[in-house]
Design a protein around this motif. Sequence first.
Motif, PDB file in Angstrom:
ATOM      1  N   THR A 396       0.864  -1.178   0.000  1.00  0.00           N
ATOM      2  CA  THR A 396       0.000   0.000   0.000  1.00  0.00           C
ATOM      3  C   THR A 396       0.902   1.231   0.000  1.00  0.00           C
ATOM      4  N   VAL A 397       0.858   1.964  -1.085  1.00  0.00           N
ATOM      5  CA  VAL A 397       1.723   3.134  -1.253  1.00  0.00           C
ATOM      6  C   VAL A 397       0.850   4.314  -1.648  1.00  0.00           C
ATOM      7  N   THR A 398       0.970   5.399  -0.913  1.00  0.00           N
ATOM      8  CA  THR A 398       0.226   6.610  -1.242  1.00  0.00           C
ATOM      9  C   THR A 398       1.139   7.573  -1.992  1.00  0.00           C
ATOM     10  N   ALA A 399       0.543   8.660  -2.434  1.00  0.00           N
ATOM     11  CA  ALA A 399       1.312   9.669  -3.167  1.00  0.00           C
ATOM     12  C   ALA A 399       0.932  11.050  -2.670  1.00  0.00           C
ATOM     13  N   SER A 400       1.886  11.964  -2.769  1.00  0.00           N
ATOM     14  CA  SER A 400       1.642  13.378  -2.475  1.00  0.00           C
ATOM     15  C   SER A 400       1.734  14.135  -3.791  1.00  0.00           C
ATOM     16  N   VAL A 401       0.766  15.022  -4.032  1.00  0.00           N
ATOM     17  CA  VAL A 401       0.661  15.686  -5.331  1.00  0.00           C
ATOM     18  C   VAL A 401       0.612  17.196  -5.136  1.00  0.00           C
ATOM     19  N   GLY A 402       1.468  17.896  -5.873  1.00  0.00           N
ATOM     20  CA  GLY A 402       1.427  19.353  -5.918  1.00  0.00           C
ATOM     21  C   GLY A 402       0.778  19.806  -7.211  1.00  0.00           C
ATOM     22  N   VAL A 403      -0.188  20.697  -7.123  1.00  0.00           N
ATOM     23  CA  VAL A 403      -0.950  21.157  -8.287  1.00  0.00           C
ATOM     24  C   VAL A 403      -0.600  22.614  -8.570  1.00  0.00           C
ATOM     25  N   MET A 404      -0.198  22.878  -9.803  1.00  0.00           N
ATOM     26  CA  MET A 404       0.109  24.238 -10.231  1.00  0.00           C
ATOM     27  C   MET A 404      -0.558  24.480 -11.571  1.00  0.00           C
ATOM     28  N   GLU A 405      -1.212  25.635 -11.741  1.00  0.00           N
ATOM     29  CA  GLU A 405      -1.890  25.955 -12.995  1.00  0.00           C
ATOM     30  C   GLU A 405      -1.800  27.458 -13.224  1.00  0.00           C
ATOM     31  N   ASP A 406      -1.466  27.854 -14.453  1.00  0.00           N
ATOM     32  CA  ASP A 406      -1.347  29.280 -14.753  1.00  0.00           C
ATOM     33  C   ASP A 406      -1.314  29.467 -16.259  1.00  0.00           C
ATOM     34  N   ARG A 407      -1.388  30.720 -16.667  1.00  0.00           N
ATOM     35  CA  ARG A 407      -1.227  31.057 -18.077  1.00  0.00           C
ATOM     36  C   ARG A 407       0.262  31.148 -18.391  1.00  0.00           C
ATOM     37  N   ALA A 408       0.673  30.620 -19.547  1.00  0.00           N
ATOM     38  CA  ALA A 408       2.096  30.573 -19.889  1.00  0.00           C
ATOM     39  C   ALA A 408       2.727  31.966 -19.866  1.00  0.00           C
ATOM     40  N   GLY A 409       1.961  32.974 -20.273  1.00  0.00           N
ATOM     41  CA  GLY A 409       2.506  34.319 -20.303  1.00  0.00           C
ATOM     42  C   GLY A 409       2.683  34.947 -18.937  1.00  0.00           C
ATOM     43  N   HIS A 410       2.133  34.319 -17.879  1.00  0.00           N
ATOM     44  CA  HIS A 410       2.223  34.882 -16.527  1.00  0.00           C
ATOM     45  C   HIS A 410       3.381  34.300 -15.718  1.00  0.00           C
ATOM     46  N   THR A 411       4.046  33.294 -16.252  1.00  0.00           N
ATOM     47  CA  THR A 411       5.112  32.640 -15.492  1.00  0.00           C
ATOM     48  C   THR A 411       6.160  32.136 -16.472  1.00  0.00           C
ATOM     49  N   THR A 412       7.085  31.339 -16.000  1.00  0.00           N
ATOM     50  CA  THR A 412       8.076  30.698 -16.867  1.00  0.00           C
ATOM     51  C   THR A 412       8.016  29.194 -16.640  1.00  0.00           C
ATOM     52  N   ALA A 413       8.619  28.450 -17.543  1.00  0.00           N
ATOM     53  CA  ALA A 413       8.622  26.991 -17.391  1.00  0.00           C
ATOM     54  C   ALA A 413       9.302  26.586 -16.094  1.00  0.00           C
ATOM     55  N   GLU A 414      10.402  27.255 -15.773  1.00  0.00           N
ATOM     56  CA  GLU A 414      11.130  26.925 -14.548  1.00  0.00           C
ATOM     57  C   GLU A 414      10.302  27.240 -13.312  1.00  0.00           C
TER      58      GLU A 414
END
Length: 718
Positions: A396-414
Amino acid sequence: MAWEAGGGPEPKSPHADLVERWAGELTRGVRDHVVPLSRAETRALLTRFAHELDAAVRDPAVVPRIRELGAELARAHFVGDEVLGRSVAVLEAYFSECVDDISPERISPVLAAFVTGYVRAFRAWLLAEQESVRFADIAARRLVEERLRESEARFRAVFAQAGIGTGLSDMTGRIIEVNTAFAQMLGYTPAEMLALSVTDLGHPADEPGMWELYAGVLRGDHDNVQLEKAYPHKDGRTVWTNINVSLIRDEHGEPQYTLILVEDISERRALRERLQYRAHHDSLTGLANRGRFFDELSAIFDDPGMRVGLCYVDLDHFKNVNDTFGHAVGDELLAQAAVRLEHCASGPGQLVARMGGDEFVILVPHSEGAQEVAALARCVLDSFSRPFHVHGHRLTVTASVGVMEDRAGHTTAEELLRSADSTMYWAKAAGRGRYEIFDAARSHREHTRAELTAAMPDALAHGEFFLDYQPIVALTDGRMVAVEALARWRHPELGILPPARFVDLAEDNGHIGALGALVLRLACRDSDEWRQRYPDRTPLVSVNVSASEVSDPAWLTLVQRVIAESGIAPDQLQLELTERAFMQTTGRPLHALRTLAESGVRIAVDDFGTGYSNLAYLGRLPLHTVKLAGPFVRHLRTPDAVEGADLLILEAIIGLAHALGCTVTAECVETHNQAEQLRALGCDTAQGWYFHHPMPAGQVTGLLAAMGAGDATAGRGH
């Protein structure tokens, strides 16, 4: 002539002038021909001719011999349109001008004989030359034809036996010649391929512009094209080739044939595709690897208007699986986890990539918002709720998930990736087996914490930390009896920072030892100054200490050395530890506290009632003071807020502390009612804004001076 060879000058020949003039005219007459005689040989020949011609004009019997002289001149290659005329003119002039005793009737037969001999010899030479040219032409033609036949034979041999496929087609696309290599490459015989046309060898994998390029060759737009092409094999499989198509033109420059050279690259292409796959896929899970993920992410950011989402997934406690069951089980678990992740990421353009270890990302192009990405995260968590069956083990293995969402023009790939990664760690910190959505304000706070952590060593070295003190007063008469040292950070950009902004950071990053030592030295230094100026009313100095400091084997020696160097009495120092810290003080740390307590240093438990509240353990600690936590005191803020249960609890704690031989200090006292209630319950001392706000050491000095003037409650806030 003899003098040209280097001897003395010879007597001048009586015909020297004739020879020189004749030689000059002959040179001009044969300027377009090669004469195989040297200059000296030519003059010797002409000198002999002059003697014989002179003799002939004097003796008619010699005239027949003159014909041979003319022939000899021709045979010596003195030929050309002007040679004979110039020679006759020179001889005529010579005999007319220089020979006085000879009549013209004697000269003409001689010249006629010379001309006759020359003409006959010249004609014979000319006929021989023409015949020679004719034979040379015939021989050349035969040689060319032979060489052509040999070349054609060699070409056909090369064409037929070449290891590379070769074919010839006409302008209608009809195949008119193929070699064995080309035919075998596609599973045919050469005869079978001659029944096909170029278009019969089309393939579904042909690029859209390929046949237009071929049409351009037929039109004569291109003389040569090279490209990769797939051919259908007779058995149905695909043969990948490199082809070179060349246009063959006729003598008028018009397109006549197309010649194709075909190389089978099926194995090379398969190897290239395998290498490309390996370059863009994880070898263990078959998912996209980091390189491909970053390529896809970069392509998304070429469109600033596109919204993009990321789920950063990390398996919880995966290291325990490797350590317990071995890496083979761990690897299979990762492979099964990859399958479940791909099942969740089934939307258009969504990509699952393995970043390394047990970390994965799901890329969501054209996202419709954070909730869509959050729904994907919930799918991941649901899929991991089912056990994994790996090599006979039920995991039994669980996972931790980070969610990020934005417009490409508002941030950078990094930044997008870094934010998703950070958010995943928020999920781990919140208990694992869950997801968190990125919060910009929280990220800013954590960024600031990281900057403070990085700046702390330099701040300690450059003296940016200083102390304020909050007086602790006796509830019986309001007299200041102690001060609590409170560290402050004078940050060059953020201003004055309270302990809550940096103490936890110092503990988490290994700086608490240096910070605690600095606070202890500053507090003992100020205490010594107060002792020297006001020995009869020097306040006790209370310094907060963390569990990690007390656990340091060198901490006891440090405290003892600071006390000795400052010159204060041990009983003028109080060390405060929280309940949680006390619960960790076993073995050496507890021994250190007891050693200090035995030397006179007072030990206090801070924020009592907010930690473990292990009363049984409390009795075995070297305690002198119990400091009541603020939540107990806040219930006493006004008469209307006081409840009977609160008073009973406080009364019990105060009574227990007194029974253990400890004094009681109440924190966060802000109203008159709180002070009166605590005094009525028997609390010994208190601190808070009702009495004094934290203040610099100099202001404490002012309070001590005022106390000496008879004002025991100097500076009290009420």
